[in-house]
Design a protein around this motif. Structure first.
Motif, PDB file in Angstrom:
ATOM      1  N   TYR A 155      28.733  59.704   9.496  1.00  0.00           N
ATOM      2  CA  TYR A 155      29.255  58.474  10.008  1.00  0.00           C
ATOM      3  C   TYR A 155      29.186  58.132  11.485  1.00  0.00           C
ATOM      4  N   LYS A 157      28.275  50.062   9.072  1.00  0.00           N
ATOM      5  CA  LYS A 157      28.257  49.461   7.769  1.00  0.00           C
ATOM      6  C   LYS A 157      27.876  50.583   6.884  1.00  0.00           C
ATOM      7  N   THR A 158      28.368  50.548   5.973  1.00  0.00           N
ATOM      8  CA  THR A 158      27.930  51.661   4.793  1.00  0.00           C
ATOM      9  C   THR A 158      27.906  50.675   3.500  1.00  0.00           C
ATOM     10  N   GLU A 159      27.329  51.471   2.081  1.00  0.00           N
ATOM     11  CA  GLU A 159      27.283  50.659   1.200  1.00  0.00           C
ATOM     12  C   GLU A 159      28.438  50.158   0.520  1.00  0.00           C
ATOM     13  N   TYR A 160      29.665  50.877   1.045  1.00  0.00           N
ATOM     14  CA  TYR A 160      30.949  50.523   0.748  1.00  0.00           C
ATOM     15  C   TYR A 160      31.308  49.236   1.396  1.00  0.00           C
ATOM     16  N   GLY A 161      30.811  48.855   2.440  1.00  0.00           N
ATOM     17  CA  GLY A 161      31.425  47.862   3.374  1.00  0.00           C
ATOM     18  C   GLY A 161      31.533  48.556   4.802  1.00  0.00           C
ATOM     19  N   GLU A 162      32.304  47.696   5.536  1.00  0.00           N
ATOM     20  CA  GLU A 162      32.404  48.115   6.982  1.00  0.00           C
ATOM     21  C   GLU A 162      33.685  49.103   7.238  1.00  0.00           C
ATOM     22  N   GLN A 165      23.436  52.249  14.567  1.00  0.00           N
ATOM     23  CA  GLN A 165      23.518  51.088  14.545  1.00  0.00           C
ATOM     24  C   GLN A 165      23.964  50.155  16.037  1.00  0.00           C
ATOM     25  N   GLU A 200      25.533  57.581  11.988  1.00  0.00           N
ATOM     26  CA  GLU A 200      25.135  56.189  11.853  1.00  0.00           C
ATOM     27  C   GLU A 200      25.700  55.091  12.632  1.00  0.00           C
TER      28      GLU A 200
END
Ligand SMILES: Nc1ncnc2c1ncn2[C@@H]1O[C@H](COP(=O)(O)OP(=O)(O)O)[C@@H](O)[C@H]1O
Ligand SMILES: [Mg+2]
Length: 345
Positions: free
Chosen positions: A327, A270-275, A334, A330
């Protein structure tokens, strides 16, 4: 080999009961031959925490017992336990090993030997002497020659091994044509990330396609990451303090990362731009699992530089995560959050 040499060889051998020596369940009284002398410098040091797997062990022992003019080619992903399978078996059978790791620049002379200037005592004027390479030594003395990452070598260089794999003698032209007949305990084991057909996965740089005639002289075996039960047994040995539930969660994380590394599964972050879906450039090997567990135990009882961060997470950063890109890191964190009962990063 003369009759006397044959007799000496048999006298040096010793039978080992498989079930006791390797800690697996095997038919009662089933034994394999190794050597009586445990003091040879080339015998690998054994790892007491090593847990043998029945299938690969059976094939390795069958090969060592009777190679039938073949080499053993062990293929598998990084860190699955290809090299350690052979070195741990030889460590227990007192079988000396000559090992090298091949690169694109490895040549037959690195294996056979070369002339070099050498002093017999420190400070003495050097003299030109022939330095035997690992192949020549293994053939002469009856050791197991382990050629790690054999598929990194130029195929043309390797064809020099074809005659040897068929049981023919090694002739060293540069050493006055010395002829070395293979000792009855001489074996060749190759390990590689491919099956000799080039890299089919796109994950390993520098792998070359091997010559078919050379590959025809091996028997093949594949090794995958150890099964959950085996890894649980390893973790129970190296870090019993963590307890079964944590071991299980660690193995869950490692297996998921491995599947993604092999391209058999995807992992999203999950990033600030979505999955987004991420690929893994590095598997978590059993070696890394052991380090992760041992570091977690070490940091549990000491304060660490990063304050309140929990020991498991801190240990994973040191053992594995710091090498990865943001990435990948992260995504694994997660994953840990989802799998571990208590996890604070
Ligand atoms: N069955 C096992 N029991 C204990 N440790 C293992 C086992 N299999 C692999 N390992 C560990 O994993 C590490 C990687 O194994 P290695 O043989 O070097 O992998 P490869 O040659 O396939 O890259 C070894 O250092 C060893 O400690
Ligand atoms: Mg290896």
């Amino acid at each position: 080999m003369t009759a006397m040499q044959q007799e000496q060889f048999h006298a040096a051998q010793k039978a080992f009961i498989v079930a006791d020596t390797f800690g697996i369940d095997a038919p009662k009284g089933f034994a394999v031959n190794g050597f009586a002398d445990p003091n040879h410098v080339a015998i690998p040091k054994s790892d007491d925490n090593y847990v043998f797997r029945k299938e690969p062990l059976r094939e390795a022992l069958a090969f060592l017992e009777c190679p039938m003019n073949t080499g053993l080619f062990i293929s598998g992903h990084k860190g699955t336990g290809k090299t350690s399978l052979i070195t741990e078996v030889c460590a227990r059978l007192n079988w000396p090993v000559q090992q090298i790791t091949c690169t694109s620049r490895t040549e037959m002379t690195d294996l056979v030997g070369y002339h070099a200037m050498m002093s017999t005592t420190p400070g003495a004027p050097p003299e030109m002497q022939f330095q035997y390479g690992p192949l020549a030594l293994a053939m002469k003395e009856g050791h197991v020659l382990v050629l790690n990452e054999i598929d990194m070598m130029e195929p043309a260089e390797l064809t020099g091994l074809n005659d040897i794999l068929e049981g023919r003698p090694l002739v060293i032209a540069q050493n006055a044509g010395e002829v070395i007949h293979p000792h009855p305990a001489f074996r060749i084991v190759a390990t590689a990330n491919s099956m000799g057909n080039g890299d089919e996965t796109g994950q390993y740089a520098g792998i070359t396609m091997q010559n078919m005639a050379a590959m025809d002289r091996y028997r093949f075996m594949t090794v995958d990451y150890p099964h959950e039960d085996v890894e649980a047994a390893i973790l129970a040995k190296v870090a019993p303090e963590l307890g079964e539930a944590i071991h299980k969660a660690m193995i869950g994380v490692a297996n998921e990362v491995r599947e993604v590394f092999k391209g058999e599964q995807t992992l999203s972050v999950k990033t600030e731009y979505g999955e987004e879906s991420v690929a893994m450039s590095e598997p978590i090997s059993t070696r890394k699992m052991v380090l992760w567990a041992q570091l977690a135990v070490q940091f549990r009882s000491s304060t660490n530089a990063e304050g309140e961060r929990n020991a498991l997470s801190y240990a994973l950063h040191i053992a594995h995560l710091r090498r990865l890109n943001d990435y990948e890191r992260e995504a694994i964190l997660q994953l840990c959050n989802a799998i571990f009962p208590e996890w604070h990063d």
